[in-house]
Design a protein around this motif. Structure first.
Motif, PDB file in Angstrom:
ATOM      1  N   GLU A 208      33.788 -24.749 -14.528  1.00 20.64           N
ATOM      2  CA  GLU A 208      34.260 -23.415 -14.935  1.00 20.64           C
ATOM      3  C   GLU A 208      35.733 -23.474 -15.353  1.00 20.64           C
ATOM      4  N   ASN A 285      26.524 -27.346 -15.205  1.00 25.04           N
ATOM      5  CA  ASN A 285      26.508 -26.530 -16.419  1.00 25.04           C
ATOM      6  C   ASN A 285      27.539 -27.002 -17.451  1.00 25.04           C
ATOM      7  N   ASP A 330      24.913 -21.271 -16.970  1.00 21.66           N
ATOM      8  CA  ASP A 330      25.330 -21.883 -15.705  1.00 21.66           C
ATOM      9  C   ASP A 330      24.114 -22.342 -14.904  1.00 21.66           C
ATOM     10  N   THR A 332      22.790 -24.975 -13.530  1.00 23.71           N
ATOM     11  CA  THR A 332      23.017 -26.347 -13.081  1.00 23.71           C
ATOM     12  C   THR A 332      21.737 -26.981 -12.546  1.00 23.71           C
ATOM     13  N   LYS A 357      18.792 -24.076 -10.626  1.00 22.92           N
ATOM     14  CA  LYS A 357      19.104 -22.654 -10.744  1.00 22.92           C
ATOM     15  C   LYS A 357      18.199 -21.925 -11.737  1.00 22.92           C
TER      16      LYS A 357
HETATM   17 CA    CA Z   1      28.820 -23.574 -12.451  1.00 21.15          CA
END
Ligand code: CA
Length: 716
Positions: A208, A285, A330, A332, A357
């Motif tokens: 991030e 991600n 995102d 992952t 995820k």
């Molecule tokens: Ca992440």
């Protein structure tokens, strides 16, 4: 042999001295055993089921304990044997290691504890004193998922990116290496090291914050780097580091990712198959999340959101399976990896299982990475199914938030249908116990990049998430996020039983030969279920959210079950008000149970009282200024202190500030509390911006007072 223990002193000793020696003897016996932990011992872990010698107990990371003294007939008699209060009341995510009566574990800020596993008595403590500025330079709380133990040493990854080897007898540092490749970037370590064939393996976080992901292997004796595997390519103007990077490079477009880091960080899962000699890592991600900015909206972007098999001796690529090509959500694939041998269509298959995820449960052939089956384990809208021929998701387009599209409601949200909370596999029931969750979020692309992410300010290439201030809407969204323990049959790809929770972010699981599944809950309980039919058999309050994976061990013939307790992590940080259905405060502790014990916890920490109206400075900003201030707050402060200044309760809720804290507001925002994890914005914000932020907090404090006053008559 290094670190030989001193012989016991001869001669007659008084009772007190003998007692002291006995106690010291316990610690030394454990340290001596830790000295002998190596690959052969971990590979044969079932021969000594009383110990928990590596992160997932075994190299296949099944988190199944063969112990059965505590079982589905007597679990109701489980009581608290001991508790140990950790130093920092933030998120606790560690899995303890237990070797012959000594527990080695970690709390927030990467602090390592060695405890007598019978009594919880502290044997030693090592605080790596992580660089204070780094405390605010991670996405998801200052957590740590535990240590590795190997030949007399304890290994921990510190939040600021150091990998540290400690003497298992004393906790003193033996060596320390900095795993960070680029000090201008915010690399963190939250994962537990794994040790394979004398090499300590560690990845990092930071996708991030604009980093390029990699996993590094270090010699366990010396700390010397053995190899490094990058998970995404570097600058296309430079020659690729190896064949894998040359292959990956072809799946990226433009060079936007070079500025934004690319991501793909391997911040948690690894597993190892000694027979195949393959190391499996899960990657994260893309950086940024926005696929247009990252790769011109083209290509699969290897090895984002993938499971990659490596040669543990050299770090060479062997195969990969990408769960979410061109990830922009995102999604992952760093979630816990479990290896098992399963009978599928009459054949015994060596499989690898993961519930990343993105909401699908994958069963792969771990010899070659080919997909065997995949099925969604929670509701999803971004893909309809996984095509078994191509191994690729069939996208619906519902999640495509850019470019030129409106904001889109994406299911699951960025915290996933399952996050880092480890699942377990019970070979007796054939079921995987998966801490799943239902989540959703609206995503909207930035039209043009505002700025590149920096060490303490994230930029995902997305607009700041919008959440109306209306408490009724907050409550609605909160209700749509929930937790679910799934007993998942990986052969039939469906749930055998399930148990719902009001809050997401419940604990990892442990399954045992006693036909039990243990799980901590977001609302502060330790619970046991029957592994075969899901019946709840026992529960105990533990005061705070219990997120980590519990373990079981045996010392002197007595079986124990231990929970690492302490609310925190990404959920309460990032979603603020949405996480409040957990209704607990962070309180960090090791809580250990055995049959017939009856220790009690001190009362849980109370919520702070709202300040008196007279103690809150006056609201002077206009409605228009407050509108601006809210955008600024949500963009800069919302990911820790909560959207709309409603905190998830781990980082202070600013509406509860005391008069002296109001006075220090500008100083704090400028960096006065940098050593407690509050970043300094002195160079980023003008004094009038800080004043505006302060006015927004004051406005939200008044809103809360009004809400409380309005609720009062209704409560009568
Ligand atoms: Ca992440």
């Amino acid at each position: 042999m290094p670190h030989r223990l001193p012989p016991a002193p001869p001669g007659r000793l008084g009772l007190r001295a003998r007692l002291a020696l006995l106690l010291a003897g316990c610690a030394l016996a454990g340290a001596a055993a830790a000295q002998a932990v190596d690959g052969a011992r971990i590979a044969a872990a079932d021969r000594e089921p009383g110990n928990w010698m590596s992160h997932g107990r075994t190299y296949d990371e099944q988190r199944f304990s063969p112990l059965a003294k505590i079982n589905d007939r007597n679990v109701g008699k489980l009581g608290m044997a001991w508790t140990y209060k950790l130093d920092v009341d933030r998120g606790v995510e560690a899995t303890p290691i237990v070797v012959d009566g000594v527990m080695y574990t970690t709390g927030a800020e990467s602090i390592v504890y060695a405890l007598d596993a019978r009594s919880g008595k502290l044997l030693w403590r090592h605080d790596p004193k992580v660089n204070a500025e780094s405390l605010s330079q991670g996405c998801c709380d200052v957590v740590n998922r535990g240590v590795a133990v190997w030949k007399g040493r304890v290994y921990v990854g510190a939040f600021d990116g150091r990998l540290i080897a400690l003497d298992a007898r004393t906790g003193e540092q033996v060596w320390s290496v900095d795993t960070v490749l680029d000090k201008t970037k915010s690399y963190t370590i939250t994962g537990a090291p794994r040790i394979v064939k004398g090499k300590v393996l560690i990845g990092n976080g930071g996708a991030e914050f604009g980093v390029r992901g990699y996993v590094t292997a270090y010699d366990a004796d010396t700390g010397q780097q053995a190899w490094r595997f990058f998970t995404v390519p570097g600058d296309p103007a430079q020659p690729p580091e190896n064949k894998a990077m040359a292959m990956a490079m072809k799946t990226w477009s433009g060079n936007g990712w070079v500025k934004w880091g690319g991501g793909g960080t391997a911040w948690d899962s690894m597993a190892y198959d000694p027979e195949l000699n393959l190391l499996y890592i899960g990657t994260g991600n893309g950086s940024p999340w926005n696929y247009q900015f990252r790769s011109e909206g083209k290509g699969d972007n290897l090895f984002l959101s993938s499971i990659v098999a490596l040669d543990p001796d050299t770090g060479d690529y062997v195969w990969h399976y990408q769960t979410t090509p061109a990830d922009r959500w995102d999604y992952t694939a760093t979630q816990h990896i479990v290896l098992a041998d399963l009978r599928i269509d009459g054949k015994l298959r060596k499989v690898l299982m993961q519930a990343p995820k993105n909401g699908f449960f994958y069963v792969l052939d771990r010899t070659d990475g080919k997909l065997i089956s995949a099925k969604n384990y929670v509701p999803v809208n971004w893909a309809s199914h996984i095509d078994l021929k191509t191994g690729r998701p069939v996208e619906t387009g519902a999640g495509n938030y850019g470019p030129g599209d409106q904001k889109k409601l994406v299911i699951p949200a960025f915290l996933g249908g399952h996050n880092w909370h480890p699942m377990s596999f019970n070979p007796k029931t054939g079921l995987v116990y998966l801490p799943a969750q239902e989540t959703m979020a609206e995503l909207e692309a930035q039209k043009e990049p505002l700025f590149l992410p920096t060490k303490s300010v994230v930029n995902l290439g997305l607009e700041v998430p919008e959440l109306p201030e209306d408490p009724k809407i907050e409550a609605q969204i909160r209700g749509a996020w929930k937790g679910r323990l799934l007993a998942w049959d990986p052969v039939r790809q469906k749930a055998a039983w399930s148990h719902d929770y009001a809050s997401a972010w419940n604990g990892g699981t442990l399954s045992t030969a006693g036909n039990l599944v243990f799980q901590g809950t977001a609302d502060g309980r330790a619970v046991a279920y029957a592994a075969d039919n899901g019946k709840q058999l026992w529960q105990s309050p533990v005061n705070s959210g219990a997120m980590a994976g519990p373990i079981s061990y045996e010392v002197d013939g007595e079986q124990y079950v231990s929970f690492m307790v302490g609310w925190g992590g990404a959920f309460p940080h990032i979603t603020g008000p949405i996480s409040l259905s957990a209704r607990v405060r962070p309180e960090a502790r090791v809580v250990t149970f055995k049959l017939g014990a009856s220790q009690k916890l001190p009362p849980a920490k109370l919520a702070p009282a709202l300040p008196r109206a007279a103690d809150v400075p006056p609201l002077t900003a206009s409605a228009e200024q407050i509108k601006q201030a809210r955008l600024m707050f949500n963009g800069l402060c919302g990911s820790c202190h909560g959207l709309n200044a409603v905190s998830g309760g781990v980082v202070p809720d600013l509406r509860y500030m005391k008069p002296e804290q109001h006075e220090l507001f500008a100083a704090t925002v400028s960096g006065a509390r940098i050593n407690r994890g509050m970043p300094g914005f002195a160079g980023v914000l003008k004094p009038e911006d800080m004043q505006l932020l302060h006015q927004y907090v004051i406005k939200r404090t008044h809103d809360l007072s009004a809400e409380i006053a309005a609720a009062r008559p209704a409560a009568k």
